[in-house]
Scaffold this active site. Sequence first.
Site, PDB file in Angstrom:
ATOM      1  CD  GLU A 147      -2.829  -1.385   2.260  1.00 13.04           C
ATOM      2  OE1 GLU A 147      -2.561  -0.785   3.315  1.00 13.04           O
ATOM      3  OE2 GLU A 147      -3.666  -2.301   2.215  1.00 13.04           O
ATOM      4  CG  ASP A 169      -2.820   3.907   5.305  1.00 12.89           C
ATOM      5  OD1 ASP A 169      -3.903   4.360   5.705  1.00 12.89           O
ATOM      6  OD2 ASP A 169      -2.734   3.023   4.436  1.00 12.89           O
TER       7      ASP A 169
END
Length: 606
Positions: A147, A169
């Site tokens: 990611e 994140d």
Amino acid sequence: MSEPILGIDLGTTNSEVAIIQDGKPRVIEEDGDPILPSFVGLSEDGKLLVGKAARNQWVVAPERTIRSIKRKMGQDVKVTLGDQEYRPQEISAMILRGLKDRAAALLGTTVKKAVITVPAYFNDDQRNATREAGELAGLEVVRILNEPTAASLTYDPKNTELHRILVYDLGGGTFDVSIVQAQEGVIEVLSSHGDTQLGGDDFDELLFKHVVLKFQSEHGIDLSANVVSRARVLRAVENAKKELSYHPFVRLEEEFIAEKDGQALHLQMEIDRNDYEELIRPLLNRTMDCVQRALEDAKLAPSSLDKVVLVGGSTRTPLVSRLLEERLGQPAHQEVNPDLCVAMGAAIQAALIAGDDVGAVLVDITPHTLGIRCLDYMHGIDFPFRFAPIVRRNTPLPTSRSEMFATVADSQKEVEIEVYQGEHDDVRFNHKLGNFRITGLAQVPAGNQLTVQCDLNLDGILKVTAREKATGLQKNVTIENALSRFEGAEITEARDRLDRLWEQSASPDAADLEEEGEEYENDFAEDDDGMPELVPAPREGQRETVQARALLEKAERLLEKVPPEDKVELERMLKAVRNAVTDRQWDVVTKACNELSDVLFYLEDA
Ligand code: AMP
């Protein structure tokens, strides 16, 4: 054009699918919504539900609904749905099917290939389970992509030069931070840390408890005891939390939330951003510790990072950027929508695999910070040129943001609002866009609260509104071309001015600035030098944090150069300052900074 390859962000709470169209990533929407909630369920009559429909029934029918299946990927477990048992990858496959159908409907053709993202910390079992889920959904998984790597690609798809990016994140249920290094098209995750049980849902829960307790102390009724009122308050606090990302306070208004002695009770409560920030600060401090550990594992100082990128819906909380900036000494980027960033990055990776040309994600942003002039107290004296930002540079457009200010005098009837554009703390180095006066304020002691709101649209039209909080009295001004006035030569000129000031004084105090400001004329007109009549609503520890940050930066630069015996001592002192800032012990910060400052003085001289 080669065969389409989908870019898929298979998230814990939400999932998205993107493709490249005309050289740019595009997230595919359904009914105007780019997000597919990662929920799978069975309706009352046994029909399979994926996405929003499944999420909507979760509160009322949790036994027929599955959420957060990503947490179980790679485990040898089964989940029950109706009278059947499923492995986690089968449930994930249903979500992937939903995304694949979305893409097929838009493209008018079947799609067979995908790049699917996973957290950097996923082990082989979890990665294999994700690959298997793709295959069960009828997709050939051409790559399992980390990611943070996907997020970094949206900012810099070509990545030819050496580049180190910290990707922070924070989603609904999980947090992770990774440091990725990109060079000549090769991207490597240098370190990764996180907490799989920390996210925006926890913020909702804290706010929920705060509201429930307050309501109980006022009315003697526990709103969490009833399923319906609990669901209503939870939804209301999540909306309030989102509002607080853009405005300094929010009002909760839920009618007929409970009943007492035959009388209907309404939930009417104001929540202040400062109070909310104090609630969530301990959780965010935990994320900052992970940031520190990620840096230590990658053996990097904050100053070696080229960029800090925000991913995940919860990073819209302003305190996240503020704490990161304090810790890392550079602003964090969130120009690319933090909810969609990973899916877009996966689509970019898909295009790179297919050999298609693709550019960075372009978004309309404000190139400069917008704010107003106010009075501040600096180095022990009044400083009348403080620039108080309202819309930060690089904010995506259109945008609406407000901040709170307070009057400085008792019975103050009016306030002049001066609007500026630029990046300097001192308005005299910024560009004045306009001004207006709000009159007829309530006759109250100093500290009368006013919000100043900036609404900026894509055409660069800026509306600035000042509103007296207690009465709702308001006045506004509209400024055309607020995006383009402060450009090229003006920036250079202002920067030169600043450099000259800096050279003369390593840490200029307000008096120096005042003198120099008069010497270097800018937009500051004759009628501007009256005292501003507003102060920013105070934020505890602001001054101490600024001092600590400046010293930490200086010390980090010196770390590489000092002898080993001094290095250990310096590292200990740096840690002491950082811990004191994290713990918000401002007296300790000042003491630790003074000690560090003395040592730096000696080391710089040595
Ligand atoms: P994600 O898992 O990345 O989709 O993030 C979802 C989380 O982001 C949820 O907890 C949302 O409530 C939160 N969120 C979305 N928008 C905002 C916002 N404007 N301010 C704060 N949190 C937000």
